[in-house]
Design a protein around this motif. Sequence first.
Motif, short mmCIF file in Angstrom:
data_model
loop_
_atom_site.label_atom_id
_atom_site.label_comp_id
_atom_site.label_asym_id
_atom_site.label_seq_id
_atom_site.Cartn_x
_atom_site.Cartn_y
_atom_site.Cartn_z
N ILE A 132 26.29 81.86 -30.04
CA ILE A 132 26.19 83.22 -29.54
C ILE A 132 24.79 83.45 -28.96
O ILE A 132 23.89 82.62 -29.10
CB ILE A 132 26.49 84.25 -30.65
CG1 ILE A 132 25.46 84.14 -31.80
CG2 ILE A 132 27.91 84.07 -31.18
CD1 ILE A 132 25.63 85.19 -32.89
N ASP A 133 24.60 84.58 -28.31
CA ASP A 133 23.30 84.94 -27.78
C ASP A 133 22.29 85.07 -28.92
O ASP A 133 22.62 85.58 -30.00
CB ASP A 133 23.42 86.27 -27.02
CG ASP A 133 22.11 86.71 -26.43
OD1 ASP A 133 21.73 86.17 -25.38
OD2 ASP A 133 21.46 87.60 -27.03
N ALA A 134 21.06 84.63 -28.68
CA ALA A 134 20.03 84.68 -29.71
C ALA A 134 19.75 86.10 -30.17
O ALA A 134 19.43 86.34 -31.34
CB ALA A 134 18.76 84.01 -29.21
N ASP A 169 15.50 75.06 -26.91
CA ASP A 169 16.18 76.32 -27.21
C ASP A 169 16.36 76.48 -28.71
O ASP A 169 16.19 77.58 -29.26
CB ASP A 169 17.54 76.38 -26.51
CG ASP A 169 18.23 77.72 -26.71
OD1 ASP A 169 17.62 78.75 -26.36
OD2 ASP A 169 19.36 77.74 -27.21
N ALA A 170 16.67 75.38 -29.40
CA ALA A 170 16.87 75.45 -30.85
C ALA A 170 15.57 75.87 -31.55
O ALA A 170 15.59 76.72 -32.46
CB ALA A 170 17.34 74.11 -31.37
N LEU A 171 14.45 75.31 -31.15
CA LEU A 171 13.16 75.67 -31.75
C LEU A 171 12.82 77.14 -31.48
O LEU A 171 12.35 77.85 -32.37
CB LEU A 171 12.06 74.76 -31.22
CG LEU A 171 12.14 73.29 -31.64
CD1 LEU A 171 11.12 72.46 -30.85
CD2 LEU A 171 11.93 73.11 -33.13
N ALA A 172 13.06 77.57 -30.24
CA ALA A 172 12.78 78.97 -29.89
C ALA A 172 13.66 79.91 -30.69
O ALA A 172 13.19 80.97 -31.15
CB ALA A 172 13.00 79.18 -28.39
N ARG A 176 12.59 82.82 -33.40
CA ARG A 176 13.05 84.20 -33.21
C ARG A 176 13.76 84.71 -34.47
O ARG A 176 13.58 85.87 -34.86
CB ARG A 176 13.97 84.26 -32.01
CG ARG A 176 14.40 85.67 -31.64
CD ARG A 176 15.01 85.72 -30.28
NE ARG A 176 15.47 87.08 -29.95
CZ ARG A 176 16.03 87.43 -28.80
NH1 ARG A 176 16.19 86.52 -27.84
NH2 ARG A 176 16.42 88.67 -28.59
N TYR A 177 14.54 83.86 -35.11
CA TYR A 177 15.25 84.29 -36.31
C TYR A 177 14.28 84.54 -37.46
O TYR A 177 14.49 85.45 -38.28
CB TYR A 177 16.30 83.26 -36.71
CG TYR A 177 17.33 82.96 -35.64
CD1 TYR A 177 17.55 83.84 -34.56
CD2 TYR A 177 18.09 81.79 -35.66
CE1 TYR A 177 18.48 83.56 -33.57
CE2 TYR A 177 19.03 81.52 -34.68
CZ TYR A 177 19.22 82.39 -33.64
OH TYR A 177 20.13 82.11 -32.65
N ALA A 178 13.20 83.75 -37.52
CA ALA A 178 12.18 83.99 -38.53
C ALA A 178 11.50 85.34 -38.28
O ALA A 178 11.23 86.10 -39.22
CB ALA A 178 11.15 82.86 -38.53
N GLN A 179 11.25 85.65 -37.02
CA GLN A 179 10.64 86.94 -36.68
C GLN A 179 11.57 88.10 -37.04
O GLN A 179 11.11 89.20 -37.35
CB GLN A 179 10.29 86.96 -35.19
CG GLN A 179 9.14 86.04 -34.82
CD GLN A 179 9.02 85.82 -33.32
OE1 GLN A 179 9.76 86.40 -32.52
NE2 GLN A 179 8.11 84.95 -32.92
#
Length: 290
Positions: A132-134, A169-172, A176-179
């Motif tokens: 899905i979209d990040a 993309d996976a690292l980004a 983002r999920y940590a943020q």
Amino acid sequence: MTTAANPGALLRTKLNERRGLLVPGCGNALAARVIESLGFEAVYLSGAGLTNSFYGAPDLGFIHLGDVAQHTAAVRDAVQLPLIVDADTGFGNALNVRQTVRTLERAGANAIQLEDQVSPKRCGHFSGKAVIDAGEMSGKVKAAVDARASADFLVIARTDACAVHGIEDALARAERYAQAGADVTFVEAPTGIEELRRIARLPCPQVVNIVIGGKTPALAAEEFGRMGFALVLYANAALQGAVRGMVDALGRLRRDGILAEDPAVVATFAQRQALVQKDLFDDLERRYAG
């Protein structure tokens, strides 16, 4: 509540050490008992293991929240270990994730793993995944964080983007999920050592998932710890070992027409009763006898 009495706080402390905590997965409470009896420090309720053992079906998104809650409660009742629960995609959108977290925390989970696959999800080491979209996943992570009753209930955010869009993309997405509030992130199915090193350097604690026969290189837990991984997950080692054991024992029974209590082939009757705490129930029966 002290850390020793709080499995969630204990799990957080262990993961923050980033020493490659080795955690096997279970598909049911009996497997969790085996894991605890062998001295492991935490247990993971595997969505794939639950699907395979409960339904005899592949990991293609067939389980639902009721299945996971039922087995979470059973595992929680069976063991004292910190319990991480695989909740797949959270069974819907951000509102569904909110309900999933509330339900599984009440059932006894100390951490929940959510992933960013399109529903119905599939095993992280299968082909044909989509994500899905990040931004949508970030909203689901925020919903999970807001829904937890205890700050010691951990949110683990997994991305399957490595196989879909590549490692960058996976690292980004992981960052983002940590943020968005995830306590731990999890880049699924990296395929090389350099990818693993890059993942381990991400700011928050990281999970590496070793699927026996899967895409990620298998290294010793100590080596993953030296890289900086917090958790080394063997989600279905117990299941694969159990399948091998069932095939061997029942194959001998089919061939010979008899199966003796051979410890090389089957657990003994006494071992099985010890694992399910038969002596405890005998004591309780005597205590409450009229």
